[in-house]
Every structure is written in structure tokens, then in C-alpha cells.
Write an enzyme that holds these catalytic residues in place. Structure first.
Site, PDB file in Angstrom:
ATOM      1  N   ASN A  13       0.871  -1.063   0.135  1.00 24.34           N
ATOM      2  CA  ASN A  13       0.047   0.028  -0.051  1.00 24.34           C
ATOM      3  C   ASN A  13       0.937   1.313   0.000  1.00 24.34           C
ATOM      4  OD1 ASN A  13      -1.615   1.929   0.300  1.00 24.34           O
ATOM      5  ND2 ASN A  13      -2.270   1.316   2.469  1.00 24.34           N
ATOM      6  N   LYS A  15       0.094   4.274  -0.323  1.00 20.35           N
ATOM      7  CA  LYS A  15      -0.313   5.377   0.305  1.00 20.35           C
ATOM      8  C   LYS A  15      -0.295   6.622  -0.668  1.00 20.35           C
ATOM      9  CE  LYS A  15      -0.304   3.177   4.761  1.00 20.35           C
ATOM     10  NZ  LYS A  15      -0.172   3.354   6.188  1.00 20.35           N
ATOM     11  N   HIS A  98      -9.482   1.186   4.723  1.00 15.18           N
ATOM     12  CA  HIS A  98      -8.016   1.195   5.359  1.00 15.18           C
ATOM     13  C   HIS A  98      -8.464   2.330   6.765  1.00 15.18           C
ATOM     14  CE1 HIS A  98      -4.070   2.319   6.532  1.00 15.18           C
ATOM     15  NE2 HIS A  98      -3.652   1.409   5.731  1.00 15.18           N
ATOM     16  N   GLU A 100      -7.035   4.536   7.852  1.00 16.15           N
ATOM     17  CA  GLU A 100      -6.658   6.202   7.504  1.00 16.15           C
ATOM     18  C   GLU A 100      -7.789   6.569   6.672  1.00 16.15           C
ATOM     19  OE1 GLU A 100      -2.911   5.479   5.311  1.00 16.15           O
ATOM     20  OE2 GLU A 100      -1.975   5.016   7.306  1.00 16.15           O
ATOM     21  N   GLU A 170      -5.264  -5.008  10.322  1.00 13.15           N
ATOM     22  CA  GLU A 170      -4.203  -3.893  10.625  1.00 13.15           C
ATOM     23  C   GLU A 170      -4.479  -3.188  11.922  1.00 13.15           C
ATOM     24  OE1 GLU A 170      -2.046  -2.672   6.702  1.00 13.15           O
ATOM     25  OE2 GLU A 170      -3.869  -1.224   7.069  1.00 13.15           O
ATOM     26  N   GLY A 176       2.386   2.301  10.683  1.00 12.83           N
ATOM     27  CA  GLY A 176       3.543   3.732  10.509  1.00 12.83           C
ATOM     28  C   GLY A 176       3.908   4.017  11.645  1.00 12.83           C
ATOM     29  N   SER A 216       3.673  -1.788  10.361  1.00  9.20           N
ATOM     30  CA  SER A 216       5.126  -2.079  10.509  1.00  9.20           C
ATOM     31  C   SER A 216       5.658  -3.101  10.262  1.00  9.20           C
ATOM     32  CB  SER A 216       5.519  -1.494  11.990  1.00  9.20           C
ATOM     33  OG  SER A 216       4.874  -0.283  12.134  1.00  9.20           O
TER      34      SER A 216
END
Ligand code: 13P
Length: 255
Positions: A13, A15, A98, A100, A170, A176, A216
Site C-alpha cells: 500500500n 498510500k 483502510h 486511515e 491492521e 506507521g 510496520s
């Protein structure tokens, strides 16, 4: 529920990273490193680089995914992109839900479900993201949150369509942050999700479902995570922008 019966899936991904020339350069470097991969490899660049990736990867073993899609076929939805538009371009997968998108763009379990339905209707494969926040984990409701997100996202999805879905676990606190879930935590959560899917679709369907870990994951920790019985792959953020690191994760998944 034999792990060997389902394909490992490693997806990058990207991003909001990479221009078109940078996309070409990254893929040119990555291709020879993963050309013999026995697992499924997917890269998910930003919308602006999808066409570049599709043409750079035509005829190769790497598939191209988008990072989101809207649920309507077309219409007055400024800034959005439909699943049909992605499919027509040669994109094969789309990441949906996701954290985010949930955190910064108002994505809810209900809109995730609408996007999953639209993606399947358009012929795309789906990487469906679920995951708990740190406070939810600390309240010991991780299993409940994952069950809720999974069940709502899969509403109206048939057993046959489940074959085009990969679920990515996730944990929000691991994305991150450099703070990876332990292999035990990842396996327990992925196993819990598999149990929820078994309740909805039966053991055989759940046994064939690929469930990724994301958060991560990197070249150093991939083998341990991917060695667990319920962890069938990875959704990789930062490390997917470095071809050698991403290829090392692919190699770990192909063992
Ligand atoms: P990182 O690998 O950068 O933690 O990102 C994970 C992720 O969000 C993939 O979708």
C-alpha cells in the site's frame, strides 16, 4: 483449515507516495526481484499512477490494486473514483476500509460495506481492512471490534464472492509507528477473524480465505509473522516503497 491450502498474498500500500516516473523506477527495480514469487504480489499506488503501473506490469506476476473506490457507478461525487473505472483501466484489486480512510475521511462500517459490494459487482478483488485502536485493545474488546467490522463489511457478500476477498488485519496502533503486533497477537486476531468468517460462510470457505497482517511489517519481522498458522500474507506500507525490503517480505511469504 490448513494454511498450505490458501495462497499467501503480499500487497504494497503505497498510500500518497510516488509520481509516475517514480512508479516506473520502483517497479523496474522490483520486477526482477519478485519474478519467481510463488505467492500473490499486488502493488497499490495512488490513483494517478495506476495506469502507469498497469502498463509497466502487463504480462508479469504482479497485480495492481487501488487504495479506495466509491460505491456508485458514476454521478455527482466530486473527487471520487468508481470501481468500474478501476476495472476498465486494468486494475484487479482495491483496498477498502483502510484505517486511515476511517480515521481521516469519515469511512464507516456501512460505507465500507457499500464499497465492498460495488467493487465485487465491478469484478474487482478486495483487500478489506479491519483493525482495532489502541484504546479498544486496552479495553479488551479487540475480538468484538474485529467481528463487528468484518460482519458489517461482508453484509450481502455471497460465499462465492468471498473467493475474491482478502482480509487485512491492521491494528491501528501498529500502522506507521514502528510498533509491530507480536506474532502471537497477529495470529490470535487473524484466527479470530477466520472464526467469524467460518460462522458466516462455513469452515471450508474460512479455511480458504487469505488473511493478511499489516502494521510496520518489514524485512526483519516478516518471517516470524508470516510463519504463524493464521497469517497468510501482509499489507505493507512503508517497506513497500523500498524494492529490496518489499522483495524480502515476498520471499519470506513464499517459503
Ligand atoms: P506501515 O507498514 O507503514 O506500518 O503501514 C501499514 C499499512 O497501513 C498498510 O496498509
Amino acid at each position: 483449515m490448513n494454511k498450505a491450502l490458501r495462497p499467501a498474498v503480499i500487497a504494497g500500500n503505497w498510500k500518497m507516495n510516488k509520481t509516475r516516473p517514480e512508479t516506473k523506477a520502483l517497479l523496474n527495480e522490483l520486477l526482477p526481484l519478485v519474478k519467481d514469487a510463488t505467492c500473490q504480489v499486488i502493488v497499490c499506488p495512488p490513483f494517478t499512477c495506476l495506469e502507469t503501473a498497469v502498463s509497466a506490469l502487463a504480462g508479469t506476476n504482479i497485480k495492481v490494486g487501488a487504495q479506495n473506490c466509491h460505491w456508485a457507478d458514476n454521478g455527482a461525487f466530486t473527487g471520487e473514483v468508481s470501481a468500474g473505472m478501476l476495472f476498465e483501466m486494468g486494475v484487479s484489486h482495491v483496498i477498502i476500509g483502510h484505517s486511515e480512510r476511517r480515521q481521516y475521511f469519515g469511512e464507516t462500517d456501512e460505507t465500507v460495506n457499500k464499497r465492498v459490494r460495488a467493487a465485487l459487482d465491478a469484478g474487482l478483488g478486495v483487500i478489506l481492512c479491519v483493525g482495532e485502536t489502541l484504546s479498544q485493545r486496552e479495553c479488551e474488546i479487540t475480538g468484538d471490534i474485529l467481528a463487528l467490522q468484518t460482519k458489517i463489511a461482508l453484509m450481502g457478500v455471497t460465499g462465492k464472492e468471498l473467493g475474491r476477498i482478502v482480509i487485512a488485519y491492521e491494528p491501528v496502533w501498529a500502522i506507521g509507528t514502528g510498533r509491530t503486533a507480536t506474532a502471537e497477537q497477529a495470529d490470535e486476531a487473524c484466527g479470530g477473524i477466520r472464526g467469524v468468517v467460518a460462522g458466516l460462510y462455513g469452515d471450508s470457505a474460512a479455511g480458504g480465505l487469505a488473511i493478511q497482517y499489516g502494521g510496520s511489517m518489514n524485512a526483519a519481522n516478516a518471517s516470524e509473522l508470516l510463519g504463524r498458522p493464521h497469517v497468510d500474507g501482509g499489507l505493507i506500507g512503508g517497506a513497500s516503497l523500498k524494492p529490496a525490503d518489499f522483495a524480502a517480505i515476498v520471499a519470506a511469504a513464499c517459503q
